[in-house]
Design a protein around this motif. Structure first.
Motif, mmCIF file in Angstrom:
data_model
loop_
_atom_site.group_PDB
_atom_site.id
_atom_site.type_symbol
_atom_site.label_atom_id
_atom_site.label_comp_id
_atom_site.label_asym_id
_atom_site.label_seq_id
_atom_site.Cartn_x
_atom_site.Cartn_y
_atom_site.Cartn_z
ATOM 1 N N VAL A 106 0.854 -1.183 0.000
ATOM 2 C CA VAL A 106 0.000 0.000 0.000
ATOM 3 C C VAL A 106 0.889 1.232 0.000
ATOM 4 O O VAL A 106 1.790 1.359 0.818
ATOM 5 N N LYS A 107 0.623 2.127 -0.924
ATOM 6 C CA LYS A 107 1.392 3.363 -0.988
ATOM 7 C C LYS A 107 0.934 4.322 0.086
ATOM 8 O O LYS A 107 -0.208 4.284 0.535
ATOM 9 N N GLU A 108 1.841 5.199 0.476
ATOM 10 C CA GLU A 108 1.513 6.191 1.489
ATOM 11 C C GLU A 108 0.374 7.065 0.979
ATOM 12 O O GLU A 108 0.343 7.491 -0.167
ATOM 13 N N GLY A 109 -0.602 7.306 1.851
ATOM 14 C CA GLY A 109 -1.727 8.150 1.499
ATOM 15 C C GLY A 109 -2.898 7.406 0.878
ATOM 16 O O GLY A 109 -3.927 7.985 0.617
ATOM 17 N N THR A 110 -2.751 6.112 0.642
ATOM 18 C CA THR A 110 -3.876 5.343 0.104
ATOM 19 C C THR A 110 -4.504 4.541 1.230
ATOM 20 O O THR A 110 -3.896 4.327 2.276
ATOM 21 N N GLN A 111 -5.722 4.113 1.002
ATOM 22 C CA GLN A 111 -6.440 3.347 2.016
ATOM 23 C C GLN A 111 -6.535 1.889 1.597
ATOM 24 O O GLN A 111 -6.606 1.576 0.407
ATOM 25 N N ASN A 112 -6.518 1.018 2.579
ATOM 26 C CA ASN A 112 -6.796 -0.390 2.303
ATOM 27 C C ASN A 112 -8.292 -0.522 2.069
ATOM 28 O O ASN A 112 -9.081 0.031 2.823
ATOM 29 N N THR A 113 -8.683 -1.235 1.035
ATOM 30 C CA THR A 113 -10.096 -1.459 0.783
ATOM 31 C C THR A 113 -10.355 -2.944 0.686
ATOM 32 O O THR A 113 -9.522 -3.703 0.177
ATOM 33 N N LEU A 114 -11.488 -3.348 1.182
ATOM 34 C CA LEU A 114 -11.908 -4.737 1.116
ATOM 35 C C LEU A 114 -12.631 -4.950 -0.211
ATOM 36 O O LEU A 114 -13.568 -4.223 -0.532
ATOM 37 N N ARG A 174 -17.235 -9.008 -9.267
ATOM 38 C CA ARG A 174 -16.785 -8.096 -8.230
ATOM 39 C C ARG A 174 -17.946 -7.240 -7.737
ATOM 40 O O ARG A 174 -18.730 -6.722 -8.523
ATOM 41 N N CYS A 175 -18.057 -7.108 -6.431
ATOM 42 C CA CYS A 175 -19.079 -6.267 -5.822
ATOM 43 C C CYS A 175 -18.494 -4.880 -5.568
ATOM 44 O O CYS A 175 -17.298 -4.737 -5.337
ATOM 45 N N LYS A 176 -19.332 -3.900 -5.624
ATOM 46 C CA LYS A 176 -18.914 -2.526 -5.368
ATOM 47 C C LYS A 176 -19.785 -1.972 -4.256
ATOM 48 O O LYS A 176 -21.004 -1.974 -4.374
ATOM 49 N N ASP A 177 -19.159 -1.520 -3.176
ATOM 50 C CA ASP A 177 -19.902 -0.981 -2.038
ATOM 51 C C ASP A 177 -20.966 -1.958 -1.554
ATOM 52 O O ASP A 177 -22.113 -1.586 -1.343
ATOM 53 N N ASN A 178 -20.571 -3.229 -1.430
ATOM 54 C CA ASN A 178 -21.457 -4.306 -0.994
ATOM 55 C C ASN A 178 -22.611 -4.551 -1.948
ATOM 56 O O ASN A 178 -23.609 -5.138 -1.584
ATOM 57 N N ARG A 179 -22.506 -4.062 -3.182
ATOM 58 C CA ARG A 179 -23.497 -4.319 -4.221
ATOM 59 C C ARG A 179 -22.757 -4.789 -5.461
ATOM 60 O O ARG A 179 -21.580 -4.537 -5.625
ATOM 61 N N ILE A 180 -23.477 -5.412 -6.360
ATOM 62 C CA ILE A 180 -22.856 -5.851 -7.609
ATOM 63 C C ILE A 180 -22.551 -4.618 -8.464
ATOM 64 O O ILE A 180 -23.357 -3.707 -8.581
ATOM 65 N N ASP A 181 -21.393 -4.630 -9.069
ATOM 66 C CA ASP A 181 -20.982 -3.543 -9.953
ATOM 67 C C ASP A 181 -21.578 -3.787 -11.342
ATOM 68 O O ASP A 181 -20.921 -4.240 -12.255
#
Length: 85
Positions: free
Chosen positions: A1-9, A72-79
């Motif tokens: 993970v680069k500095e300034g980025t967030q880990n995302t599930l 892949r799901c997006k924001d707990n929904r299907i993309d």
């Protein structure tokens, strides 16, 4: 993970699987379970004239699942935009 980025599930939803039934690759039959847009699972088999509704447990609890299909799901929904469904 680069500095300034967030880990995302990242989450995925199973929407289909191919199942093999038989003694060997030369003596067997393939069929599919698919999650329809009505959010119900169906068994698709060319030996049966119509799709057969099944429970999610029946679809996912197979002895010889061969190929799994995920999206892949997006924001707990299907993309849907990305995958066109």
């Amino acid at each position: 993970v680069k500095e300034g980025t967030q880990n995302t599930l990242v989450t995925y939803e199973l929407f289909g699987l191919i199942v093999f039934e038989g003694r060997s690759l030369d003596a067997g039959h393939y069929f599919a379970y698919v999650l329809h847009s009505d959010n119900k699972w169906y068994k698709m088999d060319d030996l049966q004239p119509n799709e057969v509704p099944v429970t999610a447990y029946e679809a996912c609890n197979q002895v010889l699942p061969y190929i799994f299909f995920y999206r892949r799901c997006k924001d707990n929904r299907i993309d849907n935009d990305r995958y066109g469904s």
